[in-house]
Design a protein around this motif. Sequence first.
Motif, PDB file in Angstrom:
ATOM      1  N   VAL A 111      23.993  -1.854   5.916  1.00 41.68           N
ATOM      2  CA  VAL A 111      22.991  -2.387   4.767  1.00 41.68           C
ATOM      3  C   VAL A 111      22.677  -1.733   3.777  1.00 41.68           C
ATOM      4  O   VAL A 111      21.978  -0.173   4.748  1.00 41.68           O
ATOM      5  N   LEU A 112      22.650  -1.231   2.230  1.00 39.26           N
ATOM      6  CA  LEU A 112      22.260  -0.109   1.822  1.00 39.26           C
ATOM      7  C   LEU A 112      21.191  -1.566   1.310  1.00 39.26           C
ATOM      8  O   LEU A 112      21.428  -2.185   0.489  1.00 39.26           O
ATOM      9  N   VAL A 113      20.103  -0.459   1.005  1.00 44.71           N
ATOM     10  CA  VAL A 113      19.090  -1.390   0.642  1.00 44.71           C
ATOM     11  C   VAL A 113      18.107  -0.280  -0.059  1.00 44.71           C
ATOM     12  O   VAL A 113      17.225   0.802   0.312  1.00 44.71           O
ATOM     13  N   ILE A 114      17.424  -0.489  -1.412  1.00 44.71           N
ATOM     14  CA  ILE A 114      17.074   0.857  -2.364  1.00 44.71           C
ATOM     15  C   ILE A 114      15.381  -0.753  -2.491  1.00 44.71           C
ATOM     16  O   ILE A 114      15.296  -1.114  -3.307  1.00 44.71           O
ATOM     17  N   VAL A 115      14.580  -0.139  -2.967  1.00 47.92           N
ATOM     18  CA  VAL A 115      13.092  -0.544  -2.824  1.00 47.92           C
ATOM     19  C   VAL A 115      12.414   0.612  -3.860  1.00 47.92           C
ATOM     20  O   VAL A 115      12.169   2.126  -3.747  1.00 47.92           O
ATOM     21  N   GLY A 116      11.810  -0.096  -4.487  1.00 54.23           N
ATOM     22  CA  GLY A 116      10.431   0.147  -5.340  1.00 54.23           C
ATOM     23  C   GLY A 116       9.222  -0.636  -5.133  1.00 54.23           C
ATOM     24  O   GLY A 116       9.331  -1.940  -4.606  1.00 54.23           O
ATOM     25  N   GLN A 117       7.907  -0.677  -6.128  1.00 49.50           N
ATOM     26  CA  GLN A 117       7.188  -1.514  -6.143  1.00 49.50           C
ATOM     27  C   GLN A 117       7.465  -2.185  -6.901  1.00 49.50           C
ATOM     28  O   GLN A 117       7.053  -3.839  -6.227  1.00 49.50           O
ATOM     29  N   PHE A 142       1.000  -1.242   0.185  1.00 50.83           N
ATOM     30  CA  PHE A 142      -0.101  -0.357   0.213  1.00 50.83           C
ATOM     31  C   PHE A 142       0.919   1.336  -0.024  1.00 50.83           C
ATOM     32  O   PHE A 142       0.592   2.375  -0.669  1.00 50.83           O
ATOM     33  N   LEU A 143       1.601   1.208   0.515  1.00 51.07           N
ATOM     34  CA  LEU A 143       3.119   2.070   1.036  1.00 51.07           C
ATOM     35  C   LEU A 143       3.471   2.456  -0.454  1.00 51.07           C
ATOM     36  O   LEU A 143       3.533   3.792  -0.951  1.00 51.07           O
ATOM     37  N   LEU A 144       4.064   1.700  -0.745  1.00 49.16           N
ATOM     38  CA  LEU A 144       4.601   2.073  -2.504  1.00 49.16           C
ATOM     39  C   LEU A 144       4.258   2.475  -3.317  1.00 49.16           C
ATOM     40  O   LEU A 144       4.755   2.811  -3.880  1.00 49.16           O
ATOM     41  N   GLU A 145       3.233   1.866  -2.995  1.00 52.09           N
ATOM     42  CA  GLU A 145       1.858   1.657  -4.374  1.00 52.09           C
ATOM     43  C   GLU A 145       1.905   2.949  -4.355  1.00 52.09           C
ATOM     44  O   GLU A 145       1.367   4.055  -5.106  1.00 52.09           O
ATOM     45  N   ARG A 146       1.261   4.096  -3.110  1.00 49.50           N
ATOM     46  CA  ARG A 146       1.228   5.571  -3.679  1.00 49.50           C
ATOM     47  C   ARG A 146       2.284   6.140  -3.223  1.00 49.50           C
ATOM     48  O   ARG A 146       2.462   7.341  -2.659  1.00 49.50           O
ATOM     49  N   ASP A 147       3.478   5.430  -3.183  1.00 44.24           N
ATOM     50  CA  ASP A 147       4.939   6.439  -3.478  1.00 44.24           C
ATOM     51  C   ASP A 147       4.469   7.389  -2.048  1.00 44.24           C
ATOM     52  O   ASP A 147       5.584   8.808  -2.083  1.00 44.24           O
ATOM     53  N   LEU A 148       4.942   7.148  -1.364  1.00 43.47           N
ATOM     54  CA  LEU A 148       4.926   7.499   0.295  1.00 43.47           C
ATOM     55  C   LEU A 148       6.638   7.831   1.147  1.00 43.47           C
ATOM     56  O   LEU A 148       7.154   7.225  -0.204  1.00 43.47           O
ATOM     57  N   GLY A 149       7.094   8.495   1.386  1.00 43.14           N
ATOM     58  CA  GLY A 149       7.928   9.218   1.845  1.00 43.14           C
ATOM     59  C   GLY A 149       8.915   7.903   2.249  1.00 43.14           C
ATOM     60  O   GLY A 149       8.369   7.025   2.717  1.00 43.14           O
ATOM     61  N   GLU A 150      10.107   7.818   2.462  1.00 43.43           N
ATOM     62  CA  GLU A 150      11.804   7.079   3.189  1.00 43.43           C
ATOM     63  C   GLU A 150      10.930   7.239   4.431  1.00 43.43           C
ATOM     64  O   GLU A 150      11.324   6.181   4.805  1.00 43.43           O
TER      65      GLU A 150
END
Length: 178
Positions: free
Chosen positions: A131-137, A21-29
């Motif tokens: 750990v660096l983690v880059i997330v997206g939908q 839900f959060l990822l699909e709505r592009d909420l902040g980091e």
Amino acid sequence: MQTELNKVIAAVEEFYAQEMFLLERDLGERTLTHRLAVYVERQFSGWQVDCNYDRLGERTLRLPRGSGSSTDDHLGKSIYPDIVVHQRDIPNNLLAIELRKDSNHQPIEHDQRKLQALTDPNVWFAYAMGVLVIVGQGGVSFTEVYAGGAIDSATSLWFAERLRESGLANRRDNGAPH
């Protein structure tokens, strides 16, 4: 280190299972960071998990002069890791996590320098790993693992492969930032 990283993978799995839900709505980091911290906390029994934690007891986490890492405060001295797994009152710092959205267009070098500094064995508050983690939908698009103040290439490759095996890696190449 792989035991702890497997816990991070389990937390990321739960994050993706529960927080689309959060990822699909592009909420902040910051929102994403908090939610990932909830799942990290479930994996690290006996440890405290905090977001933007800049203390050890009464002392503020400050980088040594000339460390080469920029900081987040107006004096340019304090450092605020996104998520930490630690013991608050003693210098027992296990893990620092920097989380980024794959849509973040700010230079990745800031987060990379921060993890280098946080894992530098010459600072009094050094974390065992970062750990660096880059997330997206579409999943995790990039990761790096840090130890001893530098990228641990072999462990980074192992971690990226484990994410792919878990179905968490984005369809795009997990080997370079986007």
